[in-house]
Design a protein around this motif. Structure first.
Motif, PDB file in Angstrom:
ATOM      1  N   ASP A  60       7.340  -0.379   8.744  1.00 36.16           N
ATOM      2  CA  ASP A  60       7.234   0.516   7.585  1.00 36.16           C
ATOM      3  C   ASP A  60       6.042   1.455   7.721  1.00 36.16           C
ATOM      4  OD1 ASP A  60       9.445  -0.683   6.425  1.00 36.16           O
ATOM      5  OD2 ASP A  60       8.244  -2.167   5.347  1.00 36.16           O
ATOM      6  N   VAL A  61       4.945   0.942   8.268  1.00 35.69           N
ATOM      7  CA  VAL A  61       3.763   1.780   8.485  1.00 35.69           C
ATOM      8  C   VAL A  61       4.072   2.871   9.504  1.00 35.69           C
ATOM      9  CG1 VAL A  61       1.395   1.806   9.384  1.00 35.69           C
ATOM     10  CG2 VAL A  61       2.125  -0.031   7.847  1.00 35.69           C
ATOM     11  N   ILE A  62       4.783   2.507  10.554  1.00 33.57           N
ATOM     12  CA  ILE A  62       5.144   3.486  11.589  1.00 33.57           C
ATOM     13  C   ILE A  62       6.030   4.579  11.002  1.00 33.57           C
ATOM     14  CG2 ILE A  62       6.441   3.810  13.739  1.00 33.57           C
ATOM     15  CD1 ILE A  62       5.490   1.036  14.608  1.00 33.57           C
ATOM     16  N   ARG A  63       7.003   4.190  10.177  1.00 36.29           N
ATOM     17  CA  ARG A  63       7.865   5.190   9.537  1.00 36.29           C
ATOM     18  C   ARG A  63       7.049   6.098   8.618  1.00 36.29           C
ATOM     19  NH1 ARG A  63      11.752   0.984   9.668  1.00 36.29           N
ATOM     20  NH2 ARG A  63      10.983   0.124   7.700  1.00 36.29           N
ATOM     21  N   ALA A  89       4.653   2.110   1.461  1.00 34.87           N
ATOM     22  CA  ALA A  89       5.048   1.091   2.444  1.00 34.87           C
ATOM     23  C   ALA A  89       4.201  -0.170   2.340  1.00 34.87           C
ATOM     24  CB  ALA A  89       4.948   1.675   3.857  1.00 34.87           C
ATOM     25  N   THR A  90       2.982  -0.032   1.857  1.00 37.24           N
ATOM     26  CA  THR A  90       2.055  -1.170   1.840  1.00 37.24           C
ATOM     27  C   THR A  90       1.632  -1.585   0.439  1.00 37.24           C
ATOM     28  OG1 THR A  90       0.138   0.307   2.026  1.00 37.24           O
ATOM     29  CG2 THR A  90       1.118  -0.493   4.082  1.00 37.24           C
ATOM     30  N   LEU A 107      -4.274  -3.554  11.434  1.00 39.41           N
ATOM     31  CA  LEU A 107      -4.431  -3.860  10.010  1.00 39.41           C
ATOM     32  C   LEU A 107      -5.695  -3.211   9.453  1.00 39.41           C
ATOM     33  CD1 LEU A 107      -3.453  -7.606   9.331  1.00 39.41           C
ATOM     34  CD2 LEU A 107      -2.400  -5.534   8.428  1.00 39.41           C
ATOM     35  N   VAL A 108      -6.774  -3.309  10.217  1.00 44.38           N
ATOM     36  CA  VAL A 108      -8.036  -2.686   9.798  1.00 44.38           C
ATOM     37  C   VAL A 108      -7.847  -1.183   9.656  1.00 44.38           C
ATOM     38  CG1 VAL A 108     -10.416  -2.194  10.488  1.00 44.38           C
ATOM     39  CG2 VAL A 108      -9.483  -4.492  10.796  1.00 44.38           C
ATOM     40  N   ALA A 109      -7.165  -0.572  10.628  1.00 46.81           N
ATOM     41  CA  ALA A 109      -6.940   0.876  10.590  1.00 46.81           C
ATOM     42  C   ALA A 109      -6.062   1.264   9.401  1.00 46.81           C
ATOM     43  CB  ALA A 109      -6.301   1.343  11.900  1.00 46.81           C
ATOM     44  N   THR A 110      -5.058   0.438   9.086  1.00 48.04           N
ATOM     45  CA  THR A 110      -4.202   0.714   7.931  1.00 48.04           C
ATOM     46  C   THR A 110      -5.000   0.645   6.636  1.00 48.04           C
ATOM     47  OG1 THR A 110      -2.258  -0.197   9.072  1.00 48.04           O
ATOM     48  CG2 THR A 110      -2.125  -0.002   6.683  1.00 48.04           C
ATOM     49  N   ILE A 214      -1.592   2.169  16.337  1.00 49.31           N
ATOM     50  CA  ILE A 214      -0.151   1.892  16.384  1.00 49.31           C
ATOM     51  C   ILE A 214       0.373   2.114  17.793  1.00 49.31           C
ATOM     52  CG2 ILE A 214       2.099   2.770  15.644  1.00 49.31           C
ATOM     53  CD1 ILE A 214       0.912   3.166  12.874  1.00 49.31           C
ATOM     54  N   ILE A 215      -0.043   3.218  18.411  1.00 45.50           N
ATOM     55  CA  ILE A 215       0.404   3.498  19.780  1.00 45.50           C
ATOM     56  C   ILE A 215      -0.073   2.390  20.722  1.00 45.50           C
ATOM     57  CG2 ILE A 215       0.053   5.049  21.744  1.00 45.50           C
ATOM     58  CD1 ILE A 215       0.068   7.368  19.769  1.00 45.50           C
ATOM     59  N   THR A 216      -1.321   1.973  20.569  1.00 43.66           N
ATOM     60  CA  THR A 216      -1.853   0.892  21.404  1.00 43.66           C
ATOM     61  C   THR A 216      -1.056  -0.384  21.208  1.00 43.66           C
ATOM     62  OG1 THR A 216      -4.087   1.813  21.297  1.00 43.66           O
ATOM     63  CG2 THR A 216      -3.896  -0.504  21.899  1.00 43.66           C
TER      64      THR A 216
END
Length: 229
Positions: A60-63, A89-90, A107-110, A214-216
């Motif tokens: 959901d975060v990626i979308r 999404a969150t 998670l930290v980045a989100t 996310i990419i990582t």
């Protein structure tokens, strides 16, 4: 004749007391060890739950991150669609608490992106609250219904995109720019404008970091070397 030294009961009291103290000390030590093991096991269990929960919301975060990160010209003083999508999404999950209990990078980045977006929203509300009365003060120059959307594009550094729109209303572009400069010079507007720019930069940096994480994560799952954004 029995002497005091040969009395079998003479050391009974001290021996009992020493035994009791030894038992209490041993019990405390064993209790502390068991407590620490229980706390550690609970922490591991909690971190595992958070890891699974983070993996569930990651799609959901990626979308959400695929939504536009730009501000809308037609909806002044609103956060970008990307932040709104990320919040949606969150919103039902305690992401900030998860990130604190188990600081997984994504998670930290989100959590940081959500916090930066909320601070940006507050800065936008504050800026709008200062600009609206300032527009009324220059209404003698340009009608406020037309000036308001133009000022928003000026805030975003995209005023040129409104040149044709201004022309269709039979007004001079320079007149709009002059009125906008008068608004920005207001004592209430200038500091809030600086605050908005600072929060906007922090928001963009936070979302850039989230995109990189996310990419990582995605490349790590595929066991491929990650590429920076």
């Amino acid at each position: 004749m029995l002497t005091a030294a040969s009395d079998p009961w003479s050391n009974f009291g001290p021996d009992v007391l020493a035994g009791i103290l030894t038992g209490i000390t041993t019990g405390i030590v064993v209790g502390l060890i068991l407590w620490r093991l229980q706390v550690r096991a609970e922490r591991v269990r909690r971190q595992r739950e958070i890891l699974f929960a983070g993996d569930r919301i990651l799609p959901d975060v990626i979308r959400a991150m695929k939504s536009s990160r730009d501000f809308s010209l037609d909806h002044p003083y609103q956060t970008p669609p990307r932040y709104d999508a990320l919040e949606a999404a969150t919103g039902a999950h305690p992401v900030a608490l998860w990130a604190k209990d188990n600081p997984i990078p994504e998670l930290v980045a989100t959590a940081q992106a959500l916090k930066a977006g909320e601070r940006l929203r507050l800065a936008l509300d504050s800026l709008e609250g200062a600009i609206r009365p300032a527009i009324k003060r220059v209404a003698d120059t340009v009608p406020s219904p037309l000036l308001s959307p133009f000022i928003w594009t000026a805030v975003l550094g995209r005023a040129e995109e409104r040149r044709e729109w201004v022309a269709t209303n039979g007004l001079a572009f320079d007149l709009f720019e002059y009125a906008t400069s008068r608004v920005f010079e207001g004592s209430d507007v200038a500091p809030r404008l600086r605050s908005f720019f600072a929060e906007k930069a922090a928001y963009e940096q936070a979302h850039l970091e989230l995109g990189n994480q996310i990419i990582t994560h995605v490349f790590a799952e595929k066991d491929l070397p990650s590429q920076p954004v």
